[in-house]
Design a protein around this motif. Structure first.
Motif, PDB file in Angstrom:
ATOM      1  N   TYR A  31       8.078  -2.370   2.608  1.00  0.00           N
ATOM      2  CA  TYR A  31       6.963  -1.582   3.121  1.00  0.00           C
ATOM      3  C   TYR A  31       6.664  -0.358   2.258  1.00  0.00           C
ATOM      4  N   LEU A  35       3.099  -0.234   0.519  1.00  0.00           N
ATOM      5  CA  LEU A  35       2.101   0.804   0.798  1.00  0.00           C
ATOM      6  C   LEU A  35       1.532   1.373  -0.495  1.00  0.00           C
ATOM      7  N   SER A  39      -2.335   0.811  -1.707  1.00  0.00           N
ATOM      8  CA  SER A  39      -3.108   2.041  -1.882  1.00  0.00           C
ATOM      9  C   SER A  39      -3.695   2.141  -3.285  1.00  0.00           C
ATOM     10  N   PHE A  73       3.882   6.724   7.830  1.00  0.00           N
ATOM     11  CA  PHE A  73       4.378   5.392   7.555  1.00  0.00           C
ATOM     12  C   PHE A  73       5.907   5.346   7.552  1.00  0.00           C
ATOM     13  N   LEU A 200      -2.811  -3.549   7.043  1.00  0.00           N
ATOM     14  CA  LEU A 200      -2.802  -2.357   6.192  1.00  0.00           C
ATOM     15  C   LEU A 200      -3.911  -2.424   5.150  1.00  0.00           C
ATOM     16  N   HIS A 204      -7.157   0.061   4.963  1.00  0.00           N
ATOM     17  CA  HIS A 204      -7.463   0.851   3.765  1.00  0.00           C
ATOM     18  C   HIS A 204      -8.899   0.595   3.312  1.00  0.00           C
TER      19      HIS A 204
END
Length: 294
Positions: A31, A35, A39, A73, A200, A204
């Protein structure tokens, strides 16, 4: 009471070891690096295909939202959520135990006993629908809205705005989601990782500086052109509490008539009534709901 103290101790030591493992060991469902990767990819898309071309690369509150991303997060779990989550599960099971019941007695089916694709889809649809309803509650219940204002204090949209939210929000989401997920049961870490990274990524994209609506798929998946209206400061006359509550899927809004995309919303003003006096810094935003009587 000793049982809950052990949960407290094991929760924090276990999550701390997990967090260290995430940072120091790469694996596909990681994770932490997941992330970062998602991103960077979505931010890259923003830079290549900006919808609001005048918006700066490091837009207003970019670094505040980046801090929120990592705090919410990871650090939030370490500080409070993992203990509350484990305690709520134990407390729920204890209550059932008083009447000689078990979670398994309530299970409608187990995801891992269904064909892989069907089970995964069922898990995704149920969790997304429950979260859609929870999102509506955050707008309709004044007490919860005061916490949700943190997310709606965003004045310029960008991918990192997705994870700007008050620490109380995941407590509400996880508490409401616990029983439905317990009822279906049987999902494994791979199911969770796939659904989590998909949600996720879509989240985003919804908040990114992108002018996409995915064509005919806009009636299924939430998208930047739809979600911008959820953050509009001026609400349409026919609604009091907001529009476009979808997190990953837009289909719930179309089914329950909470959809609203009247025109290209690229340059609409974002925020909420009275946001001029809303705190601008992290600590002040976190304690705002406690201090205010609004």
């Amino acid at each position: 009471m000793e049982k809950y103290f052990d949960i407290f101790k094991d929760s924090y030591s276990g999550y701390w070891n997990y967090l260290l493992s995430e940072i120091t060991r790469f694996h596909w469902e990681n994770y932490f690096y997941g992330l970062i990767l998602v991103s960077l990819i979505v931010w890259g898309l923003e830079l290549l295909f900006p919808w609001r071309k005048q918006q700066k690369i490091f837009r207003k509150d970019f670094w505040l939202d980046t801090f929120y991303m990592f705090f919410n997060f990871f650090l939030l779990n370490l500080i409070v959520l993992i203990f509350l989550s484990n305690t709520a599960e134990a407390f729920f099971n204890d209550i059932l135990g008083l009447v000689d019941l078990h979670v398994s007695n309530f299970q409608l089916f187990e995801v891992n006993k269904l064909p892989f694709g069907i089970g995964l889809l069922a898990f995704f649809l149920i969790s997304d629908f429950v979260q859609w309803n929870t999102h509506r509650l955050l707008h309709r219940v004044p007490f919860l809205w005061n916490f949700h204002k943190v997310h709606h204090s965003v004045k310029e949209m960008g991918f990192a705005a997705h994870l700007r939210y008050h620490w109380m929000e995941p407590i509400v989401y996880k508490s409401i989601l616990y029983i439905p997920i317990a009822i279906i049961g049987g999902f494994n870490i791979d199911d969770v990782a796939i659904v989590h990274f998909f949600a996720l990524t879509v989240g985003h994209l919804n908040h990114a500086n992108l002018g996409w609506d995915y064509g005919p798929f806009k009636y299924i998946f939430n998208n930047p052109k739809m979600h911008i209206w959820h953050h509009a400061k001026v609400l349409p006359k026919h609604t009091k509490y907001g529009v476009n509550y979808g997190l990953t899927l837009s289909i719930w809004d179309y089914l329950f008539k909470t959809n609203h995309v009247p025109h290209n919303g690229r340059d609409i003003e974002l925020g909420f009534h009275g946001d001029e006096s809303f705190p601008k810094k992290f600590i002040q935003q976190e304690i705002y709901p406690i201090k205010t009587n609004n």
